[in-house]
Design an enzyme around this catalytic site. Structure first.
Site, mmCIF file in Angstrom:
data_model
loop_
_atom_site.group_PDB
_atom_site.id
_atom_site.type_symbol
_atom_site.label_atom_id
_atom_site.label_comp_id
_atom_site.label_asym_id
_atom_site.label_seq_id
_atom_site.Cartn_x
_atom_site.Cartn_y
_atom_site.Cartn_z
ATOM 1 N N TYR A 64 3.177 -5.743 11.973
ATOM 2 C CA TYR A 64 3.909 -4.515 12.278
ATOM 3 C C TYR A 64 5.207 -4.838 13.015
ATOM 4 C CZ TYR A 64 -0.214 -1.734 10.964
ATOM 5 O OH TYR A 64 -1.269 -1.146 10.293
ATOM 6 N N LEU A 235 -2.052 11.885 8.540
ATOM 7 C CA LEU A 235 -1.180 13.062 8.615
ATOM 8 C C LEU A 235 -0.346 13.229 7.342
ATOM 9 C CD1 LEU A 235 0.014 12.853 12.323
ATOM 10 C CD2 LEU A 235 -1.431 14.632 11.316
ATOM 11 N N ALA A 236 -0.727 12.515 6.293
ATOM 12 C CA ALA A 236 -0.052 12.616 4.995
ATOM 13 C C ALA A 236 1.446 12.333 5.127
ATOM 14 C CB ALA A 236 -0.291 13.986 4.355
ATOM 15 N N GLY A 238 3.612 13.259 7.155
ATOM 16 C CA GLY A 238 4.408 14.438 7.443
ATOM 17 C C GLY A 238 4.603 15.370 6.275
ATOM 18 N N GLU A 246 12.072 17.357 -1.044
ATOM 19 C CA GLU A 246 13.275 17.933 -1.651
ATOM 20 C C GLU A 246 12.923 18.864 -2.799
ATOM 21 O OE1 GLU A 246 17.253 16.185 -3.800
ATOM 22 O OE2 GLU A 246 16.502 15.162 -1.999
#
Length: 328
Positions: A64, A235-236, A238, A246
């Site tokens: 990370y 949380l997918a 966001g 879009e």
């Protein structure tokens, strides 16, 4: 049936209703540029927001931010007396990035595991991690060699429990045959957006099952063995709580609206609805929260309450709306 063994600290990773804080967002950019003092401050704020939300398990990986996520976390540990004793740490190894002319390759060799864990401990400024997670299945890994490395690390007190990530039931079973300690966790991508883990359970004997690659039976195996299912991307990313895509599909737009309506009706946040939906599943899923935004971290705190209050009809309504079609 394999039973879980208590860690030397007396703490155990078990199938409880808990949230996990994922530290991938800490440490600045993914470039080789060093982190700055502001990134330590951001990590400190995120860690405190997680603690305020009742989170005590923090998830890392050696890759990370090129190791910077672990390093800034280690700095926070160093400047916060008593913090290490209040939390549990897990880190992952097994993925190598931009080495030996390869963008990505896997390495669960004995030497590779030992090297990467020792590096993580140095960056985290701790003598041990509560859980070592094997990040990806390595086709060249010898299970006996993996077990040897894990055994040595546990004997040295550097690792207290072992888990896996992105593995099927069969892969865990083969590994467990060689380990002298039980696998305690399996981290998989699971969310209202990424539903292959769920679809596979109802699409047996349906042609539509071919659209989902999740290995059927993995949830059931983990449940039987007492292996905690940790959901990354919970949380997918966001998808239903942040700025809309879009060009959202009808299912995405409908799900975003439904999540907002349910949050208002239950007096909670949209984040808590998404996580509560996961936690409502009887498999005992532990969602991993990846946001570095303290406000968004705190918005997740009510997830367990939502899970307890969510009706069967509400749970199914979220699923059917997200999939954009009825279940078989």
């Amino acid at each position: 049936m394999t039973k879980q063994a208590a860690s030397p600290s007396g703490q155990e990773l078990n199938r409880t209703q808990e949230l996990i804080y994922g530290c991938m967002g800490l440490g600045g950019s993914w470039s080789a540029e060093p982190y700055a003092s502001e990134h330590v401050g951001q990590a400190d704020a995120a860690i405190n927001a997680a603690l305020d939300s009742g989170i005590t398990l923090f998830d890392h990986a050696d890759i990370y931010r090129g190791g910077k996520s672990e390093a800034v976390f280690g700095e926070v540990l160093a400047i916060t007396p008593g913090l290490r004793e209040r939390i549990r740490l897990q880190t992952k190894c097994g993925i190598r990035l931009n080495e030996q002319g390869l963008e990505t390759h896997y390495d669960l060799s004995r030497d590779g595991i030992l090297e990467r864990v020792n590096g993580s401990l140095k960056r985290l400024r701790t003598e041990y991690v509560d859980v070592l997670m094997l990040h990806r299945p390595d086709p060249l890994a010898d299970p006996a060699e993996v077990a040897s490395a894990v055994g040595q690390l546990m004997q040295e007190g550097k690792v207290r429990q072992v888990g896996v990530s992105n593995m099927s039931a069969q892969q865990i079973e083969v590994l467990q045959d060689h380990l002298e300690t039980p696998v305690v966790a399996n981290q998989l991508e699971m969310s209202l957006l990424k539903r292959a883990w769920l679809e596979s359970t109802v699409l047996v004997n349906h042609a539509e099952a071919l659209d989902h690659s999740f290995p059927h039976g993995t949830l059931e195996f983990c449940g039987r063995q007492g292996i905690t299912l940790q959901a990354y991307g919970a949380l997918a990313r966001g998808h239903y709580t942040g700025p809309p895509p879009e060009s959202p599909t009808p299912a995405e737009a409908a799900t975003t609206a439904l999540v907002a309506d349910m949050a208002k009706a239950m007096g909670t946040t949209r984040e808590a609805i998404l996580l509560g939906w996961l936690m409502r599943h009887p498999a005992g899923i532990a969602p991993v929260i990846g946001s570095a935004n303290p406000d968004r971290i705190r918005a997740c705190a009510g997830a367990a309450r939502v899970a307890a209050a969510m009706s069967r009809a509400e749970w199914y309504r979220l699923w059917v709306t997200a999939r954009g079609s009825n279940i078989p």
